[in-house]
Design a protein around this motif. Structure first.
Motif, short mmCIF file in Angstrom:
data_model
loop_
_atom_site.label_atom_id
_atom_site.label_comp_id
_atom_site.label_asym_id
_atom_site.label_seq_id
_atom_site.Cartn_x
_atom_site.Cartn_y
_atom_site.Cartn_z
N ALA A 56 0.95 -1.38 0.25
CA ALA A 56 -0.46 -0.24 -0.03
C ALA A 56 0.81 1.56 -0.10
N ASP A 57 1.70 1.19 0.47
CA ASP A 57 2.87 2.12 0.98
C ASP A 57 3.89 2.75 -0.35
N ARG A 58 3.74 1.68 -0.97
CA ARG A 58 5.00 1.68 -2.61
C ARG A 58 3.84 1.74 -3.62
N THR A 59 2.88 1.62 -4.26
CA THR A 59 1.73 2.08 -4.78
C THR A 59 0.17 3.29 -4.48
N LEU A 60 0.02 3.23 -3.83
CA LEU A 60 -0.94 4.18 -3.06
C LEU A 60 0.02 5.74 -2.32
N GLY A 61 0.79 5.27 -1.52
CA GLY A 61 1.40 6.60 -0.75
C GLY A 61 0.73 6.27 0.15
N LEU A 62 -0.25 5.26 0.34
CA LEU A 62 -0.98 5.13 2.18
C LEU A 62 -0.07 4.36 3.10
N ARG A 63 0.74 4.23 3.58
CA ARG A 63 1.66 3.40 4.87
C ARG A 63 -0.22 3.79 5.73
N PRO A 64 -0.47 1.65 5.72
CA PRO A 64 -1.52 1.55 6.84
C PRO A 64 -0.97 1.84 8.44
N GLY A 88 -9.68 5.11 7.55
CA GLY A 88 -9.54 4.85 6.45
C GLY A 88 -8.98 2.49 5.84
N LYS A 89 -10.87 3.27 6.03
CA LYS A 89 -12.51 1.47 5.83
C LYS A 89 -11.81 1.91 4.68
N THR A 90 -12.04 2.21 3.62
CA THR A 90 -11.80 1.61 2.47
C THR A 90 -10.31 0.22 2.13
N LEU A 91 -9.54 1.04 2.23
CA LEU A 91 -7.51 0.76 2.93
C LEU A 91 -7.55 -0.93 3.45
N SER A 92 -7.89 -0.88 4.65
CA SER A 92 -8.62 -1.97 5.35
C SER A 92 -9.15 -2.93 4.42
N ALA A 121 -12.74 0.16 -6.83
CA ALA A 121 -12.22 -0.29 -6.98
C ALA A 121 -10.86 0.02 -8.49
N GLU A 122 -11.08 1.17 -9.03
CA GLU A 122 -9.52 1.98 -9.80
C GLU A 122 -8.67 2.67 -8.83
N TRP A 123 -9.08 3.10 -7.60
CA TRP A 123 -8.07 3.93 -6.59
C TRP A 123 -6.84 2.52 -5.83
N MET A 124 -7.85 1.06 -5.89
CA MET A 124 -7.22 0.20 -5.26
C MET A 124 -6.59 -0.53 -5.67
N GLU A 125 -6.87 -0.42 -7.30
CA GLU A 125 -5.88 -1.77 -8.41
C GLU A 125 -4.14 -1.89 -8.30
N PRO A 126 -3.36 -0.46 -8.01
CA PRO A 126 -2.56 -1.11 -8.40
C PRO A 126 -1.79 -1.77 -7.02
N PHE A 127 -2.97 -1.66 -6.02
CA PHE A 127 -2.77 -2.15 -4.69
C PHE A 127 -2.72 -3.90 -4.89
N TYR A 128 -3.64 -3.71 -5.61
CA TYR A 128 -3.80 -5.19 -6.06
C TYR A 128 -3.05 -5.91 -6.76
N ALA A 129 -2.72 -5.16 -7.46
CA ALA A 129 -1.57 -5.94 -8.43
C ALA A 129 -0.47 -5.87 -7.95
#
Length: 727
Positions: A56-64, A88-92, A121-129
């Motif tokens: 999440a940190d690398r792809t979204l710039g969000l470190r949970p 941060g429910k969306t990332l969880s 879905a579009e926001w989290m896609e890099p994290f999933y990938a």
């Protein structure tokens, strides 16, 4: 009692999750030093958390934060995670969905609308990938090809209504290759309390064989002449309206008919529908008129309920009231409640900011427990006691004065109203004071994300109709923290305390400063509908009701309203539970026909000579289509029978019989006859020279908002009971 103490609301222990998170924290340096992240194995949850955090940190710039990992673990454990707004429910949820996918399970992340499904879905896609997980989404405008592609992904985001409609469409497929939705495995539900509780009893419908709707325009014109208190009365909770004896006499004279003729009930039904539409459903409160159509407003979210309608008779009555052409209606081919849809999934989890308040329902209807996740930073929002006034005008005047005073400092203000009409009236009052509020309600909900995103900027005044499920963070603008942060004002208490809490929760995110207060009057609908016989205390010299009984009445009215809605939910489920079971049985049979040789075996055994005379290359498929057609027609007729049965079943109470027991007895007997009827019709079509397998030329989907007034017999019984008491 001891078990209840252990299973107190939100009582899921977090210690096991906290140990895993601490272990994951110890692996951060090692995982962070890797050039390429490994795909974690799900038998080591600490390793998964460490890898997911780094991804999440690398792809979204969000470190949970640690608390987001706690929420993820609760979701992976099949719980409902209560996480405050802005935590941060969306990332969880995305981390939990990825975890389930890495276990080999197909995940549906179920949201409340198209916008959130696509955005997340579009926001989290890099994290999933980064974790080797594929993701897709569906919306109202998705094509069949797009839907099929989305469902083939490891994780699929979609609004609850669209997933339900796809399930209904698949249940009518006559070719197995056309089925789109895979077998249900994991449902991860955003705004879980809204979906699982507020919308649980909403039926999703597949209809066909369209005909124009009907209502008598003359009846709409007639009820406009009737006077409340003389011609008709409304019950205490505004769920029922009925003619007085004088009203009945007046209507009979005007129409020249006998209203209560049991052999000609049509006129009374038409009149009751017109009267309910006139007296109990208000424009810009229960619905709006836009683009020449009646569009319902979702009562829990204050938005237009897309594709939603009342049962046909009431829908047509409202259209006649508004002088609009009747919308099409048709035969219900199949339906499923939101609760029935969600219960198909072997694994259910969810997240919301307000789960503890409905933990009883979550446990009763879904077997779910609530894990309360602490905030990353303590909430420092200041929640003021309600300001209570004797009348509505007193409240409105004080509300406008408070907004003007707060705005003078530049502090952003978010005002939550109860309905569209109230939001527009408040906006006019503010404009007269030279203020320019931005209004968000069911009439302009398409712009909601942009409006809400700016609500925390200096000098902003935002008027919103309810805040449940808005799905957009409100970040404070420059210098706003020094002004005290976002100021949230409620123009009245909702019928559910959860909606109040969701409104409050828009301020004070992530440790931000903020404040909230509710303005209430003793004339608000909540008070007059649910505690109508209580005498409110007098106001002090400054116009405020400070006596503690005032606050008690507000809280008591809210508890009564919540109890009424819970009982409606329970009662709906008592009736639909048997139907859901029968649907499961019929679908098992249908699947055997669609995917196997059940039809061929049955018809070849029933008439061996006819079977032998048929061409070998087509007889299996012919048999399949014949039996499928018989199953679908008989099921449609069964649904119609149960609808009629439920409408009149309450009359059995007059004979001291249990309506629910009588409903079950007749529904079971009818289902048994359905099975025999399918076999009879199948054989009849099989032996016919040219079997009639015609299906509806067109089908469409919509949601039915449960009739908020109960059945016709509910209303008759209430009138009988009221008359008995008066006597």
């Amino acid at each position: 009692m001891f078990r209840n103490l252990l299973d107190r609301p939100g009582g899921v222990p977090l210690t096991p999750y906290q140990k895993i998170v601490k272990t994951a924290g110890g692996r951060a340096d090692r995982i962070g030093g890797l050039d390429e992240l490994p795909v974690p194995k799900m038998d080591d949850l600490a390793e998964f958390c460490a890898v997911a955090r780094e991804a999440a940190d690398r792809t979204l710039g969000l470190r949970p934060y640690d608390v987001q990992l706690l929420g993820t673990l609760a979701l992976l454990d099949g719980k409902v995670a209560e996480m405050a707004t802005g935590e941060g429910k969306t990332l969880s949820g995305a981390m939990a969905a990825a975890g389930y996918a890495l276990q080999g399970k197909r995940v549906h992340v179920i949201s409340v609308n198209d916008y959130l499904a696509r955005r997340d879905a579009e926001w989290m896609e890099p994290f999933y990938a980064a974790l080797g997980v594929s993701v897709g989404w569906i919306g109202q405008n998705s094509t069949p090809e797009e839907r099929r592609a989305a469902y083939e992904k490891n994780v699929t985001y979609g609004p609850v209504s669209e997933i339900g409609f796809d399930v209904l469409r698949d249940r009518l497929r006559t070719d197995a290759s056309e089925i789109i939705v895979p077998a249900p495995e994991v449902a991860l539900i955003d705004e879980a309390d809204s979906v699982l509780v507020d919308e649980a009893r909403v039926p999703l419908v597949m209809a066909g064989a369209a005909d124009p709707g009907s209502a008598v325009p003359e009846m709409a014109a007639l009820v406009r002449q009737l006077v409340r208190g003389y011609h008709y009365e409304i019950d205490e909770q505004a769920r029922n309206v009925y003619l007085t004896p004088k009203g009945a006499d007046s209507v009979e004279n005007l129409l020249g008919v006998e209203l209560y003729d049991e052999h000609e009930p049509g006129t009374l039904i038409e009149l009751n529908l017109a009267l309910h539409a006139h007296a109990l459903l208000a424009r810009d409160v229960d619905y709006i008129v836009r683009d020449g159509q009646v569009q319902l407003i979702n009562p829990s979210r204050g938005r237009v309920a897309l594709l939603q309608r009342w049962p046909n008779g009431l829908q047509a009555a409202v259209e006649a009231k508004e002088a609009l052409p009747p919308s099409e209606k048709g035969e219900i081919l199949d339906s499923i409640t939101v609760q029935g849809l969600i219960r198909r999934y072997p694994r259910i989890s969810g997240m919301t900011g307000t789960a503890v308040a409905v933990s009883e329902q979550l446990g009763e209807f879904y077997g779910l427990k609530v894990a309360v996740i602490p905030p990353n930073r303590p909430c420092v929002r200041e929640d003021e006691q309600d300001r209570i006034y004797p009348t509505g005008p007193d409240k409105d005047a004080a509300l406008v004065e408070e907004i003007q005073d707060a705005h003078a400092s530049g502090r952003p203000i978010l005002i939550g109203t109860l309905d569209v009409a109230e939001s527009e009236n408040l906006a006019k009052l503010l404009q007269r004071r030279g203020l320019e509020p931005v209004v968000l309600n069911a009439k302009n909900d398409a712009e909601e994300a942009a409006i809400i995103a700016k609500a925390g900027e200096r000098d902003a005044i935002t008027v919103s109709t309810q805040m449940a499920g808005r799905g957009t963070d409100i970040r404070l603008g420059e210098g706003v923290a020094e002004l005290g942060g976002l100021y949230v004002i409620g123009s009245g208490r909702h019928a559910s305390s959860r909606l109040d809490d969701q409104l409050r929760g828009r301020a004070g995110r992530q440790g931000d400063p903020g404040a909230s207060v509710f303005f209430v009057s003793m004339q608000d609908d909540l008070i007059t509908q649910f505690v109508p016989d209580e005498r409110p205390p007098a106001a002090d010299a400054d116009g405020l009701v400070r006596h503690r009984r005032g606050a008690y009445l507000v809280g008591h009215a809210q508890r009564v309203a919540e109890g009424v809605n819970l009982e409606i939910h329970r009662n709906t489920w008592r009736y639909t539970r048997l139907l859901e079971h029968q649907r499961e049985l019929i679908l098992e049979w249908r699947d055997k026909v669609l995917h196997g040789d059940a039809a061929a075996n049955a018809l070849s055994s029933a008439d061996a000579d006819r079977w032998a005379a048929m061409p070998e290359d087509t007889r299996d498929e012919t048999a399949r289509q014949i039996v499928l057609h018989a199953i679908d027609r008989c099921w449609t007729e069964h649904l119609a029978f149960l609808t009629d049965l439920r409408e009149g079943i309450h009359l059995r109470a007059l004979g001291r019989m249990s309506p629910i027991d009588e409903f079950h007895r007749e529904a079971v007997a009818e289902y048994k006859s359905l099975l025999a009827e399918v076999e009879r019709r199948s054989l009849e079509s099989f032996e016919a020279p040219e079997p009639d397998l015609q299906r509806p030329a067109a089908t469409w989907t919509y949601l039915v908002q449960d009739n908020p007034f109960g059945t016709e017999w509910d209303r008759i019984l209430k009138r009988v009971t009221a008359a008995t008491r008066r006597g």
